[in-house]
Structures are given as structure tokens and as C-alpha cells.
Design a protein around this motif. Structure first.
Motif, PDB file in Angstrom:
ATOM      1  N   GLY A 117       0.807  -1.214   0.000  1.00 28.45           N
ATOM      2  CA  GLY A 117       0.000   0.000   0.000  1.00 28.45           C
ATOM      3  C   GLY A 117       0.836   1.257   0.000  1.00 28.45           C
ATOM      4  N   VAL A 118       1.974   1.207   0.668  1.00 28.41           N
ATOM      5  CA  VAL A 118       2.885   2.360   0.716  1.00 28.41           C
ATOM      6  C   VAL A 118       3.774   2.404  -0.526  1.00 28.41           C
ATOM      7  CG1 VAL A 118       4.845   3.375   1.936  1.00 28.41           C
ATOM      8  CG2 VAL A 118       2.893   2.497   3.231  1.00 28.41           C
ATOM      9  N   LEU A 119       4.314   1.239  -0.907  1.00 29.56           N
ATOM     10  CA  LEU A 119       5.290   1.200  -2.007  1.00 29.56           C
ATOM     11  C   LEU A 119       4.682   1.530  -3.364  1.00 29.56           C
ATOM     12  CD1 LEU A 119       7.548  -1.885  -1.178  1.00 29.56           C
ATOM     13  CD2 LEU A 119       8.246   0.509  -1.316  1.00 29.56           C
ATOM     14  N   ILE A 159      -5.184  -3.899  -0.425  1.00 29.53           N
ATOM     15  CA  ILE A 159      -3.976  -3.217  -0.906  1.00 29.53           C
ATOM     16  C   ILE A 159      -4.358  -1.976  -1.704  1.00 29.53           C
ATOM     17  CG2 ILE A 159      -2.014  -3.422  -2.501  1.00 29.53           C
ATOM     18  CD1 ILE A 159      -1.965  -6.448  -1.660  1.00 29.53           C
ATOM     19  N   TYR A 160      -5.378  -2.102  -2.573  1.00 30.85           N
ATOM     20  CA  TYR A 160      -5.827  -0.952  -3.365  1.00 30.85           C
ATOM     21  C   TYR A 160      -6.337   0.169  -2.460  1.00 30.85           C
ATOM     22  CZ  TYR A 160      -5.615  -3.432  -7.851  1.00 30.85           C
ATOM     23  OH  TYR A 160      -5.206  -4.099  -8.984  1.00 30.85           O
ATOM     24  N   PRO A 166      -8.468 -14.873   0.677  1.00 30.77           N
ATOM     25  CA  PRO A 166      -8.497 -14.918  -0.795  1.00 30.77           C
ATOM     26  C   PRO A 166      -7.682 -13.772  -1.384  1.00 30.77           C
ATOM     27  CG  PRO A 166     -10.696 -15.216   0.109  1.00 30.77           C
ATOM     28  CD  PRO A 166      -9.824 -14.821   1.258  1.00 30.77           C
ATOM     29  N   TYR A 167      -6.967 -14.066  -2.475  1.00 30.14           N
ATOM     30  CA  TYR A 167      -6.087 -13.020  -3.010  1.00 30.14           C
ATOM     31  C   TYR A 167      -6.870 -11.826  -3.533  1.00 30.14           C
ATOM     32  CZ  TYR A 167      -6.985 -14.967  -7.700  1.00 30.14           C
ATOM     33  OH  TYR A 167      -7.572 -15.407  -8.849  1.00 30.14           O
ATOM     34  N   THR A 168      -8.139 -12.027  -3.943  1.00 31.30           N
ATOM     35  CA  THR A 168      -8.945 -10.884  -4.377  1.00 31.30           C
ATOM     36  C   THR A 168      -9.261  -9.960  -3.204  1.00 31.30           C
ATOM     37  OG1 THR A 168     -10.890 -12.325  -4.163  1.00 31.30           O
ATOM     38  CG2 THR A 168      -9.990 -12.011  -6.368  1.00 31.30           C
TER      39      THR A 168
END
Length: 285
Positions: free
Chosen positions: A66-68, A181-182, A173-175
Motif C-alpha cells: 500500500g505504501v510502495l 492493498i488498493y 483470498p487473493y482478491t
């Protein structure tokens, strides 16, 4: 390898859009900020992620990405300004070394002769694809430029590794991970954007926002298929890392040639051919 191919296509579309943004005087940072808002909406609409208990979730990885993601973009923009686009491009491409080392040292990937041959051809393709002969006349290269190039080199490599870890984490779940993250990336980028607006360095504008939403569609596809590729090829991360990087070089160069009439040196053409060969060899391996 279908997911790798789809991720490569989306990645090249992102690059094309960013190039068009410069041509049409779009505020790229503002577009990047709003791109995350579209990615959030698409993830929510298509996958209906449920927010689970985050007690066992890899919060440190989410925070890192999220930062990178937005901050590395700002560093890359600065790197282009102080070191030039050619040197920044070299740093981006050579960052493949970092996730490749991680795939063998951290993720337990195995090597065979065919894969080694494919990787060697791939690195040769990267070196040949670099525009060595481009001049950087009338561009001052600052004495601290190497710092930004180093951050770009390590930053992109670390992001690749973190996304691989997200793909391997099975408890969430990766979604859903992608959705979180978004959100983090959007919040951080929006804070920076509000600061820039408050200091009158930019202002909100519908063309920038709408361009950002279009960019968000391609970026959503890029990261989604990249994670799917790591999930389906979980035992061979080096295949995803290398095929993705080499594929972007090959397709990106061809798009630049056809769409933007960019000139290729003989060495660059050799690089495209080697990239295609490397992908075939790595896929067979």
C-alpha cells in the motif's frame, strides 16, 4: 502461462496510457491516484470481497504494498527528472535480479538446464533492449541521481516479491488481499494529492480523473492476472518473474514500433527476438 500473457498485455496498456498522458498533458500523479479508486470499485464489483478477521492476515505485506505502490511511482517520476528516462528504464529492467534470487532462496524454486538457458537468453534480451545509443543531451544528471535509481531498482524487485507472498497466502483470498492493498494505496496517494492541491501545485480536473479511471481498468487487470499467474504456477515463481519481465519488453517494444513509430537499433531488434525465444524456452522448462 495464459495469466502471464494477459498480465503482460495489461502492463503494456498501462505503459501506453502513461505515454499518452504525457502527450496530452495529463497530471500523471493525479491519474495514478484515481486509478486506485477504479481498481477498488472493479475488485468490489467482480469479486464481492468479504473483509475477514485480519488477525491472521499478512498486514505487514498489505502495508508494504500500500505504501510502495504510490510512493515508488513518485520516486520513478523524480528519477526520470534527475537521471533521465534511459537510466530509469535500465534500473527497472535490471530489477528482475531481485525476485529471481528470491524465487530460489526464499520460495524454494528449482532449477533445470532448460530454465537456466532460458534465463540467460532472457537477461541477454534485457541488455539488448536497453536504448544504449540514446543521447541525453541538454539533460543535467544530478549528483544524487544514483540514489533514486537505486530505490527504483530495489523498490520494483521488492514489490514483485511481496505480490508473490500475497499469492501464496491461503487464509485470505487473493482478491480480498488485492482489495485491501488498493484501499491502502488509494488513501496514501489521495493524502499526497490533497497536499499538492492545498499547496497549489495542482488542482482537481475531470480529464485527469477520467484518465485515471481508464488507467485503473488496465492496472486492475495487470495485477489481478499477475497474482493469478503466481497462484497457478506457485511452485515456479522464477517462470512468472522472468516471463512477465521479458514479455513486457518484447510486446512493449513491438507496440512502440507499430503505434508510436519508435526506431529500433539492430541491437534492440535482436533483444526482441531473444525475448521471444527466452519465453518459449522458459515455458517449455
Amino acid at each position: 502461462m495464459l495469466y502471464v500473457f494477459l498480465s503482460i498485455c495489461c502492463s503494456v496498456i498501462v505503459s501506453v496510457l502513461l505515454k499518452l498522458a504525457k502527450r496530452y498533458q495529463i497530471d500523471v500523479f493525479q491519474a495514478i491516484t484515481w486509478n486506485y479508486s477504479m481498481a477498488i470499485l472493479l475488485t468490489w464489483f467482480f469479486f464481492k470481497p468479504t473483509i475477514p478477521s485480519l488477525q491472521n492476515a499478512p498486514i505487514h505485506i498489505y502495508l508494504g504494498l500500500g505504501v510502495l505502490l504510490p510512493l515508488l511511482f513518485m520516486v520513478m517520476a523524480t528519477s526520470v527528472r534527475v537521471a533521465g528516462i534511459v537510466r530509469t528504464d535500465v534500473a527497472q529492467r535490471l530489477s528482475l535480479f531481485i525476485p529471481l534470487l528470491a524465487s530460489f532462496l526464499i520460495f524454494g524454486d528449482s532449477l533445470n538446464k532448460l530454465k537456466v538457458i532460458g534465463l540467460i537468453i532472457g537477461f541477454a534480451a534485457i541488455l539488448c533492449s536497453i536504448p544504449w545509443q540514446k543521447k541525453t543531451a541538454n539533460r543535467k544528471v544530478y549528483s544524487n541521481a544514483w540514489i533514486f535509481l537505486l530505490i527504483v531498482f530495489f523498490g520494483i524487485g521488492i514489490i514483485d516479491i511481496l505480490f508473490k507472498q500475497v499469492a501464496l497466502f491461503k487464509e485470505v483470498p487473493y482478491t480480498t488481499s488485492l482489495f485491501l492493498i488498493y484501499i491502502l494505496a488509494f488513501v496514501i496517494a489521495l493524502i499526497v494529492l490533497i497536499f499538492r492541491v492545498a499547496t497549489k501545485k495542482t488542482k482537481f480536473s475531470w480529464p485527469h480523473i477520467m484518465f485515471g479511471w481508464i488507467l485503473g481498468v488496465a492496472n486492475f487487470g495487470n495485477i489481478l492476472f499477475y497474482l493469478k499467474a503466481h497462484t497457478s504456477l506457485s511452485k515456479s515463481p522464477s517462470t512468472v518473474f522472468s516471463a512477465m519481465n521479458i514479455g513486457v519488453i518484447a510486446l512493449g517494444t513491438l507496440v512502440g514500433l507499430v503505434v508510436f513509430n519508435e526506431r529500433l537499433s539492430i541491437l534492440n531488434k535482436v533483444g526482441v527476438a531473444l525475448a521471444v525465444i527466452a519465453i518459449v524456452v522458459i515455458t517449455i522448462s
